[in-house]
Design a protein around this motif. Structure first.
Motif, short mmCIF file in Angstrom:
data_model
loop_
_atom_site.label_atom_id
_atom_site.label_comp_id
_atom_site.label_asym_id
_atom_site.label_seq_id
_atom_site.Cartn_x
_atom_site.Cartn_y
_atom_site.Cartn_z
N TYR A 66 0.86 -1.17 0.00
CA TYR A 66 0.00 0.00 0.00
C TYR A 66 0.90 1.23 0.00
CZ TYR A 66 -4.08 -2.85 1.12
OH TYR A 66 -5.10 -3.77 1.08
N ARG A 67 0.35 2.35 -0.42
CA ARG A 67 1.14 3.58 -0.38
C ARG A 67 0.28 4.74 0.11
NH1 ARG A 67 2.11 4.51 -6.90
NH2 ARG A 67 -0.04 5.21 -7.41
N GLU A 68 0.98 5.69 0.67
CA GLU A 68 0.30 6.88 1.19
C GLU A 68 1.11 8.10 0.79
OE1 GLU A 68 -1.07 6.38 5.17
OE2 GLU A 68 -1.07 8.55 5.56
N LYS A 113 -3.11 12.46 0.89
CA LYS A 113 -3.98 11.47 0.25
C LYS A 113 -4.19 10.28 1.16
CE LYS A 113 -2.80 12.64 -4.52
NZ LYS A 113 -2.37 12.09 -5.85
N GLN A 114 -5.26 9.54 0.87
CA GLN A 114 -5.54 8.34 1.64
C GLN A 114 -4.63 7.21 1.20
OE1 GLN A 114 -9.79 7.60 1.18
NE2 GLN A 114 -10.17 8.54 3.17
N ARG A 115 -4.40 6.30 2.13
CA ARG A 115 -3.61 5.11 1.80
C ARG A 115 -4.37 4.29 0.75
NH1 ARG A 115 -0.74 1.79 6.58
NH2 ARG A 115 -0.15 3.96 7.00
N GLU A 116 -3.65 3.83 -0.26
CA GLU A 116 -4.28 3.05 -1.32
C GLU A 116 -3.53 1.76 -1.57
OE1 GLU A 116 -4.20 4.94 -5.15
OE2 GLU A 116 -2.06 5.36 -5.07
N ALA A 134 5.54 8.41 -2.65
CA ALA A 134 4.72 8.09 -1.48
C ALA A 134 5.55 7.25 -0.51
CB ALA A 134 3.48 7.30 -1.89
N ARG A 135 5.01 7.06 0.66
CA ARG A 135 5.58 6.06 1.57
C ARG A 135 4.85 4.74 1.31
NH1 ARG A 135 8.99 5.93 5.69
NH2 ARG A 135 9.19 8.21 5.64
N TYR A 136 5.62 3.72 1.09
CA TYR A 136 5.09 2.41 0.75
C TYR A 136 5.15 1.49 1.96
CZ TYR A 136 4.91 3.65 -4.18
OH TYR A 136 4.60 4.25 -5.38
N TYR A 137 4.02 0.84 2.21
CA TYR A 137 3.88 -0.05 3.36
C TYR A 137 3.57 -1.46 2.89
CZ TYR A 137 3.25 4.32 5.99
OH TYR A 137 3.41 5.55 6.55
N TRP A 186 1.16 -4.57 9.63
CA TRP A 186 1.75 -3.54 8.78
C TRP A 186 3.24 -3.39 9.07
CZ3 TRP A 186 -0.89 -1.15 4.91
CH2 TRP A 186 -2.28 -1.18 4.96
#
Length: 112
Positions: A35-37, A41-44, A89-92, A102
């Protein structure tokens, strides 16, 4: 515990490979994903892979990103090609068994 790595600064059109190492066996997870944020923006969802290796991608990354998993190394990967500034983005990494787990995130910055 999930530990993401591989982020960094890359020029538009470049590539990066993210890794997510698990302290336990990833074969126990029913699904894993990235996922990325981005700021504001919202995490997607970016990409996901099931225990049966069924994959799914967000529309914005289809054809450019590839998710994979190596059960022997207990590691999830995300190969990112043809990166664009909007991929910044930051990727999780995320894993699901009964609960959701997470990782801490890794920052990807794409310059134009």
């Amino acid at each position: 515990q999930l530990q993401a790595s591989g982020g960094g600064l890359v020029e538009s059109g470049g590539s990066l490979r993210l890794s997510c190492a698990s302290s336990g066996s990833i074969s126990e997870f029913s699904s894993m994903g990235w996922y990325r944020e981005a700021p504001g923006k919202q995490r997607e969802m970016v990409a996901s892979i099931s225990s049966g290796d069924r994959v799914d991608y967000g529309d914005s990354v289809k054809g450019r990103f590839a998710i994979s998993r190596d059960n022997a190394k207990n590691t999830l990967y995300l190969q990112m090609n043809n990166l664009k500034p909007e991929d910044t983005a930051r990727y999780y990494c995320r894993a699901k068994r009964i609960s959701i787990y997470w990782g801490q995130g890794t920052l990807v910055t794409v310059s134009s």
